[in-house]
Motif scaffolding. Structure first.
Motif, PDB file in Angstrom:
ATOM      1  N   THR A   1       2.306  -5.610  10.738  1.00  0.00           N
ATOM      2  CA  THR A   1       2.573  -6.700   9.808  1.00  0.00           C
ATOM      3  C   THR A   1       1.905  -7.980  10.288  1.00  0.00           C
ATOM      4  O   THR A   1       1.959  -8.309  11.472  1.00  0.00           O
TER       5      THR A   1
ATOM      6  N   TYR B   1      -6.817  -6.125   6.762  1.00  0.00           N
ATOM      7  CA  TYR B   1      -6.026  -6.277   5.548  1.00  0.00           C
ATOM      8  C   TYR B   1      -6.870  -5.729   4.414  1.00  0.00           C
ATOM      9  O   TYR B   1      -7.984  -6.199   4.163  1.00  0.00           O
TER      10      TYR B   1
ATOM     11  N   ILE C   1      -3.963 -16.447  -0.175  1.00  0.00           N
ATOM     12  CA  ILE C   1      -3.157 -15.236  -0.252  1.00  0.00           C
ATOM     13  C   ILE C   1      -1.963 -15.446  -1.178  1.00  0.00           C
ATOM     14  O   ILE C   1      -1.530 -14.513  -1.860  1.00  0.00           O
TER      15      ILE C   1
ATOM     16  N   ALA D   1      -1.152 -13.121  -4.413  1.00  0.00           N
ATOM     17  CA  ALA D   1       0.154 -12.535  -4.722  1.00  0.00           C
ATOM     18  C   ALA D   1       0.627 -12.945  -6.111  1.00  0.00           C
ATOM     19  O   ALA D   1       1.186 -12.133  -6.859  1.00  0.00           O
TER      20      ALA D   1
ATOM     21  N   THR E   1      -2.981  -6.058  -4.315  1.00  0.00           N
ATOM     22  CA  THR E   1      -2.190  -6.941  -3.458  1.00  0.00           C
ATOM     23  C   THR E   1      -0.737  -6.490  -3.375  1.00  0.00           C
ATOM     24  O   THR E   1      -0.128  -6.488  -2.300  1.00  0.00           O
TER      25      THR E   1
ATOM     26  N   ASN F   1       0.217  -4.151  -0.672  1.00  0.00           N
ATOM     27  CA  ASN F   1      -0.080  -4.568   0.697  1.00  0.00           C
ATOM     28  C   ASN F   1       0.749  -5.777   1.143  1.00  0.00           C
ATOM     29  O   ASN F   1       0.389  -6.463   2.096  1.00  0.00           O
ATOM     30  N   ILE F   2       1.837  -6.025   0.443  1.00  0.00           N
ATOM     31  CA  ILE F   2       2.789  -7.067   0.840  1.00  0.00           C
ATOM     32  C   ILE F   2       4.123  -6.398   1.142  1.00  0.00           C
ATOM     33  O   ILE F   2       4.654  -5.657   0.309  1.00  0.00           O
TER      34      ILE F   2
ATOM     35  N   LEU G   1       2.256  -9.407   5.456  1.00  0.00           N
ATOM     36  CA  LEU G   1       1.241  -8.529   4.897  1.00  0.00           C
ATOM     37  C   LEU G   1       1.167  -7.205   5.659  1.00  0.00           C
ATOM     38  O   LEU G   1       1.317  -7.169   6.883  1.00  0.00           O
TER      39      LEU G   1
END
Length: 434
Positions: free
Chosen positions: A84, A107, A118, A122, A137, A140-141, A188
């Motif tokens: 993370t 990432y 970023i 999002a 996105t 990947n959060i 992330l």
């Protein structure tokens, strides 16, 4: 915290908007104070990031207050045990890539603008060229910190890999374009860099010939990291702007792919298979040529902007409808007397279109464009598509979004907006009207 007067130009329409003021918070506490002050004064608030958006989602059309998160750009922590990366919302994609460059991790999302924040990614659920394999996105959060319209702080999601504990609030805020809350901090998902990567360019005489190869590739079990399509007329804009030459390969329509993994022998086998799909193929082993091709592909939109006013679109259709949709939209443009180029992400049905003004008068451009967009969005809806794949709705697509979304879905979205922001403080008038 800083504040100044501000004028903002809609980078798509060229329209000049004026905000009452613009704030530059440096911490989450600053954001809370700004939101509470705006609410107390009964003002409206638009949160802005890198100003790279293409849908007018952060445009001040009614003297709203702006809040730029550009000074909240700290990379807070890299936790390799949970894989993370914790960052503030103003950190750019370029800064994330630069920070991770010296590590074994990356990432995955790769949106077109590396200067986008970023938080903005999002807010629009940005996609990019690696979405086929690694997701957009949203995928990947892991978690986010959000400030609600009344100033309350909310943590959504978690760094756990699995979670079935109540409503998934994180995904409600992702893609909400700043209308439900202010994203201030994100956890992330990162992952190990693949050991090997190869790129291949395939040439076809037309999109009609190219289209079935996309299905064949996806059905074969290959999962390319990137699977892009474009035509030679799109490349011409980038070649002129960048002063770079496209490789000497026959064809009018092209697939550009990246394969990556940890077994080089497997990659070579996959490349051999892919090369067999077209009479014209080029494995991009030369780093300079490979970089040039990807630069040319990435610069299409900005290169068109250098030559003419344009309307950039990012519709999405089922993957089996890509070729017939582009053919239909091209004919509509011809019928309307408009110039248009098409390209995009073949693996997920995301079609980018640039409708180009050229030497049309302002009046003719406005009339032709309005008629064309009416036909375009109607066709996209008819084949099961949506008006935006990764740019968001904002102001520019709001009319078409409201026209073609289901009534029940729109009612549910409006109910969410009223629940999180009952006074309609945050980015009002975007996505839909209340």
């Amino acid at each position: 915290m800083e504040i100044s007067e501000n004028y903002l130009t809609n980078r798509v329409t060229g329209e000049i908007g004026q905000a009452t003021a613009i704030y530059f918070p440096r911490s989450q506490a600053d954001v809370v104070a700004i939101v509470q002050a705006v609410r107390k004064k009964q003002q409206k608030l638009i949160t802005i990031g890198g100003q790279t958006g293409l849908s007018g989602a952060t445009f001040p059309d009614d003297n709203q207050v702006l809040m730029s998160l550009e000074k909240m750009h700290q990379i807070i922590n890299l936790d390799v045990e949970t894989m993370t990366l914790t960052v503030e919302a103003g950190v750019t994609i370029a800064e994330i890539s630069e920070f991770l460059a010296a590590t074994p991790y990356f990432y995955a999302p790769d949106p077109g603008s590396k200067e986008a924040s970023i938080g903005g990614n999002a807010a629009t659920n940005a996609g990019g060229m690696r979405a086929v394999k690694y997701g957009v996105t949203r995928d990947n959060i892991r978690a986010m910190r959000v400030i609600l319209a009344d100033g309350r702080e909310l943590k959504v999601g978690s760094i756990n890999r699995k979670d079935s504990s109540g409503y998934d609030l994180k995904d409600i805020f992702i893609g909400s374009e700043g209308t439900l809350g202010v994203i201030t901090e994100l956890d992330l998902k990162i992952q190990p860099k693949p050991k090997f990567s190869r790129d291949i360019l395939l040439g076809f005489e037309s999109l009609t010939q190219l289209s079935p190869k996309v299905f064949e590739i996806l059905a074969s079990g290959l999962v390319p990291a990137a699977l892009e399509f474009f035509e030679r007329d799109s490349m011409a804009y980038s070649e002129r702007a960048l002063q770079l030459a496209f490789p000497d390969i026959s064809g009018q329509a092209f697939l550009l792919m990246t394969l990556d993994g940890n077994a080089v022998e497997q990659l070579e086998t996959e490349l051999t298979y892919l090369a067999s799909l077209s009479d014209a193929s080029l494995i991009l082993t030369d780093a300079q040529t490979r970089d040039a091709v990807w630069q040319l592909r990435g610069a299409i939109v900005s290169s068109v902007e250098l030559e003419s006013i344009q309307e950039p679109l990012d519709v999405v259709v089922p993957v089996n409808k890509i070729a017939p949709t582009i053919i239909a939209l091209k004919q509509m443009a011809i019928d309307e007397g408009l110039s248009a180029i098409f390209f995009g992400h073949a693996g997920d049905g995301n079609i980018h279109a640039n409708i180009i003004k050229n030497d049309l008068t302002d009046e003719a451009w406005a009339e032709k464009l309005e008629r064309y967009l009416d036909k375009l969005y109607a066709y996209v809806a008819e084949v099961g598509g949506k008006p935006s794949a990764e740019h968001g709705i904002g102001l520019l697509k709001k009319t078409y979004f409201q026209k073609y979304i289901g009534t029940s879905e729109l009612v549910a979205m409006k109910a969410l907006k009223r629940a999180f922001d009952p006074e309609n403080i945050l980015n009002p008038g975007k996505i839909f009207d209340l």
